[in-house]
Design a protein around this motif. Structure first.
Motif, PDB file in Angstrom:
ATOM      1  N   ARG A   1      33.896  36.590 -32.766  1.00 20.50           N
ATOM      2  CA  ARG A   1      34.192  35.501 -33.698  1.00 20.50           C
ATOM      3  C   ARG A   1      35.376  34.678 -33.196  1.00 20.50           C
ATOM      4  NH1 ARG A   1      35.388  37.635 -39.481  1.00 20.50           N
ATOM      5  NH2 ARG A   1      33.273  38.410 -39.128  1.00 20.50           N
ATOM      6  N   TYR A   2      36.397  35.366 -32.684  1.00 20.74           N
ATOM      7  CA  TYR A   2      37.566  34.656 -32.173  1.00 20.74           C
ATOM      8  C   TYR A   2      37.193  33.811 -30.958  1.00 20.74           C
ATOM      9  CZ  TYR A   2      40.218  37.878 -35.145  1.00 20.74           C
ATOM     10  OH  TYR A   2      40.703  38.583 -36.209  1.00 20.74           O
ATOM     11  N   ARG A   3      36.353  34.362 -30.093  1.00 18.71           N
ATOM     12  CA  ARG A   3      35.924  33.600 -28.915  1.00 18.71           C
ATOM     13  C   ARG A   3      35.185  32.331 -29.323  1.00 18.71           C
ATOM     14  NH1 ARG A   3      33.561  37.949 -24.448  1.00 18.71           N
ATOM     15  NH2 ARG A   3      35.440  39.250 -24.281  1.00 18.71           N
ATOM     16  N   SER A   4      34.328  32.439 -30.339  1.00 18.23           N
ATOM     17  CA  SER A   4      33.583  31.271 -30.823  1.00 18.23           C
ATOM     18  C   SER A   4      34.529  30.214 -31.382  1.00 18.23           C
ATOM     19  CB  SER A   4      32.580  31.704 -31.887  1.00 18.23           C
ATOM     20  OG  SER A   4      31.898  30.596 -32.430  1.00 18.23           O
ATOM     21  N   GLU A   5      35.536  30.656 -32.149  1.00 21.31           N
ATOM     22  CA  GLU A   5      36.488  29.715 -32.733  1.00 21.31           C
ATOM     23  C   GLU A   5      37.349  29.064 -31.650  1.00 21.31           C
ATOM     24  OE1 GLU A   5      38.711  31.752 -35.688  1.00 21.31           O
ATOM     25  OE2 GLU A   5      37.011  32.039 -37.048  1.00 21.31           O
TER      26      GLU A   5
ATOM     27  N   SER B   1      36.424  28.552 -28.522  1.00 22.52           N
ATOM     28  CA  SER B   1      35.556  27.602 -27.809  1.00 22.52           C
ATOM     29  C   SER B   1      35.409  26.299 -28.584  1.00 22.52           C
ATOM     30  CB  SER B   1      34.185  28.243 -27.575  1.00 22.52           C
ATOM     31  OG  SER B   1      33.303  27.343 -26.944  1.00 22.52           O
ATOM     32  N   ALA B   2      35.205  26.403 -29.907  1.00 25.68           N
ATOM     33  CA  ALA B   2      35.081  25.196 -30.732  1.00 25.68           C
ATOM     34  C   ALA B   2      36.387  24.412 -30.732  1.00 25.68           C
ATOM     35  CB  ALA B   2      34.690  25.574 -32.157  1.00 25.68           C
ATOM     36  N   ASN B   3      37.505  25.117 -30.811  1.00 32.26           N
ATOM     37  CA  ASN B   3      38.811  24.450 -30.819  1.00 32.26           C
ATOM     38  C   ASN B   3      39.071  23.739 -29.497  1.00 32.26           C
ATOM     39  OD1 ASN B   3      41.376  24.271 -32.553  1.00 32.26           O
ATOM     40  ND2 ASN B   3      42.196  24.882 -30.570  1.00 32.26           N
ATOM     41  N   ASP B   4      38.650  24.366 -28.391  1.00 33.90           N
ATOM     42  CA  ASP B   4      38.806  23.723 -27.078  1.00 33.90           C
ATOM     43  C   ASP B   4      37.996  22.427 -27.007  1.00 33.90           C
ATOM     44  OD1 ASP B   4      40.474  25.713 -26.236  1.00 33.90           O
ATOM     45  OD2 ASP B   4      38.942  26.833 -25.144  1.00 33.90           O
ATOM     46  N   GLN B   5      36.809  22.426 -27.618  1.00 31.81           N
ATOM     47  CA  GLN B   5      35.991  21.206 -27.624  1.00 31.81           C
ATOM     48  C   GLN B   5      36.652  20.120 -28.459  1.00 31.81           C
ATOM     49  OE1 GLN B   5      33.082  20.517 -25.822  1.00 31.81           O
ATOM     50  NE2 GLN B   5      33.700  18.494 -26.535  1.00 31.81           N
TER      51      GLN B   5
ATOM     52  N   VAL C   1      46.900  15.416 -34.650  1.00 31.30           N
ATOM     53  CA  VAL C   1      45.756  16.339 -34.576  1.00 31.30           C
ATOM     54  C   VAL C   1      45.852  17.209 -33.328  1.00 31.30           C
ATOM     55  CG1 VAL C   1      43.244  16.466 -34.286  1.00 31.30           C
ATOM     56  CG2 VAL C   1      44.228  14.853 -35.915  1.00 31.30           C
ATOM     57  N   GLN C   2      46.268  16.606 -32.214  1.00 29.57           N
ATOM     58  CA  GLN C   2      46.388  17.365 -30.970  1.00 29.57           C
ATOM     59  C   GLN C   2      47.439  18.472 -31.099  1.00 29.57           C
ATOM     60  OE1 GLN C   2      47.630  15.147 -27.434  1.00 29.57           O
ATOM     61  NE2 GLN C   2      46.052  16.229 -26.279  1.00 29.57           N
ATOM     62  N   ASP C   3      48.556  18.179 -31.732  1.00 31.22           N
ATOM     63  CA  ASP C   3      49.585  19.202 -31.947  1.00 31.22           C
ATOM     64  C   ASP C   3      49.043  20.341 -32.810  1.00 31.22           C
ATOM     65  OD1 ASP C   3      51.355  17.707 -30.470  1.00 31.22           O
ATOM     66  OD2 ASP C   3      52.345  16.805 -32.213  1.00 31.22           O
TER      67      ASP C   3
ATOM     68  N   ILE D   1      46.736  25.918 -33.231  1.00 29.60           N
ATOM     69  CA  ILE D   1      45.600  26.783 -33.583  1.00 29.60           C
ATOM     70  C   ILE D   1      45.118  27.555 -32.358  1.00 29.60           C
ATOM     71  CG2 ILE D   1      43.179  26.767 -34.297  1.00 29.60           C
ATOM     72  CD1 ILE D   1      43.833  24.453 -36.156  1.00 29.60           C
ATOM     73  N   SER D   2      45.078  26.896 -31.209  1.00 31.29           N
ATOM     74  CA  SER D   2      44.634  27.555 -29.988  1.00 31.29           C
ATOM     75  C   SER D   2      45.545  28.718 -29.623  1.00 31.29           C
ATOM     76  CB  SER D   2      44.583  26.536 -28.842  1.00 31.29           C
ATOM     77  OG  SER D   2      44.156  27.147 -27.640  1.00 31.29           O
ATOM     78  N   VAL D   3      46.846  28.497 -29.728  1.00 29.38           N
ATOM     79  CA  VAL D   3      47.806  29.573 -29.424  1.00 29.38           C
ATOM     80  C   VAL D   3      47.624  30.736 -30.390  1.00 29.38           C
ATOM     81  CG1 VAL D   3      50.247  30.178 -29.375  1.00 29.38           C
ATOM     82  CG2 VAL D   3      49.489  28.025 -28.371  1.00 29.38           C
ATOM     83  N   ASN D   4      47.455  30.420 -31.678  1.00 28.97           N
ATOM     84  CA  ASN D   4      47.298  31.457 -32.692  1.00 28.97           C
ATOM     85  C   ASN D   4      46.028  32.268 -32.471  1.00 28.97           C
ATOM     86  OD1 ASN D   4      46.086  32.051 -35.728  1.00 28.97           O
ATOM     87  ND2 ASN D   4      48.285  32.430 -35.565  1.00 28.97           N
ATOM     88  N   LEU D   5      44.910  31.594 -32.218  1.00 26.67           N
ATOM     89  CA  LEU D   5      43.645  32.302 -32.006  1.00 26.67           C
ATOM     90  C   LEU D   5      43.690  33.153 -30.746  1.00 26.67           C
ATOM     91  CD1 LEU D   5      41.042  29.532 -32.941  1.00 26.67           C
ATOM     92  CD2 LEU D   5      41.568  31.599 -34.221  1.00 26.67           C
TER      93      LEU D   5
END
Length: 309
Positions: free
Chosen positions: A53-57, A59-63, A252-254, A259-263
């Motif tokens: 689930r974390y990997r999916s989130e 990946s979506a966040n990276d997009q 939004v980028q910040d 979020i990316s760091v947290n996930l």
């Protein structure tokens, strides 16, 4: 009743224990080599569910981060193009002020008109600006140039002031259900297709100034300065709008970066192995394995000859 323990039973149990020790060492060596605690579903079925689930989130966040970068680049390019259009309009205004003087001879008007015609061509080039191989001012019709390229007085139809650009918006998804338009409509920047002489379509205004200069009509040139000012003000408003969108994208980028760091941190806690613990357990199992081999060597050393002594 006492159970009779045979040599075969002891050998079998020894091999089973040694195999178990090797299995634990193999698991720890895999964790040490990969740096992950979970290398197979059987290692932690529940933890694997959370990890996927974390990997999916992530990946979506990276997009979403890529979408923000693309939208920012497009807005920056549009702002640059509108800045160039503003420079052209400023120069056009200077020429119109010069041409508004009634004391000039016709030769002077003709000289000014030559530059005005070049400004028209330059404005058409700006209107047909391309970013990453796509036209930025023609809405969703990014493969079609919005404005005809012929200059003033050149044959061809329609002309730039007789067309309207596509009004579709190119939107980027920044979060689930959240989108932002990254393009600016050409009609908003340069003006829509003319309906009458009251239009401040930039191409139409340049054409009317050119015609007035060719006729030596300085009064008409002076009257058209107001149209240039109106279009300049509109252009500044659109640049301010682009600036507002850019600032929002920065926020939004910040947020997406946080979020990316947290996930990633949560994923690491779920999947990654504690290297100090793994190394300690591996050394302990190696010692146990060596001890089991040593004990086993003493256990299976007696033979029939030893019993006949």
């Amino acid at each position: 009743m006492a159970i009779r323990v045979t040599q075969t039973m002891m050998n079998t149990q020894l091999l089973r224990n040694i195999s178990g020790n090797l299995g634990r060492m193999n698991t720890l060596q895999n964790q040490l080599a990969t740096g992950r605690r979970i290398n197979a579903p059987s290692d932690d079925p529940v933890g694997l569910t959370f990890a996927m689930r974390y990997r999916s989130e992530i990946s979506a966040n990276d997009q979403y981060i890529k979408n923000v970068d693309s939208a920012s680049s497009m807005l920056d390019y549009s702002d640059m193009a509108m800045g160039q259009a503003g420079d052209v309009l400023q120069r056009l205004r200077e020429l119109a002020v010069q041409g508004g003087s009634s004391s000039l001879p016709q030769e002077a008007y003709d000289s000014i008109n030559l530059e005005v015609k070049e400004l028209y061509k330059q404005m058409v080039e700006i209107g047909n600006s391309k970013f990453n191989g796509k036209y930025v001012f023609n809405g969703e019709l990014t493969e079609t140039p919005p404005y005809p390229k012929q200059g003033l007085g050149e044959p061809g139809s329609p002309t730039a002031y007789e067309v309207s650009t596509d009004t579709g918006q190119i939107k980027y998804e920044l979060a689930p259900g959240v989108t932002l338009a990254a393009n600016i409509i050409g009609n908003d920047v340069f003006g829509g297709a003319i309906g009458d002489d009251s239009s401040d379509n930039v191409f139409h205004v340049i054409r009317r100034i050119s015609e007035a200069l060719a006729a030596g009509n300085s009064n008409k040139v002076s009257d058209l300065i107001g149209k240039v000012d109106t279009r300049l003000n509109t252009l500044l408003e659109k640049r301010a709008e682009v600036g507002a969108r850019t600032n929002r994208l920065s926020l939004v980028q910040d947020r997406l970066s946080s979020i990316s760091v947290n996930l990633t941190s949560i994923q690491s806690k779920t999947e990654d192995a504690d290297m100090s613990e793994v190394i300690t357990n591996l050394k302990m199992d190696e010692n146990v394995y060596q001890a089991s081999l040593s004990a086993g060597a003493k256990l299976i050393s007696p033979s029939l000859v030893d019993f006949l002594r």
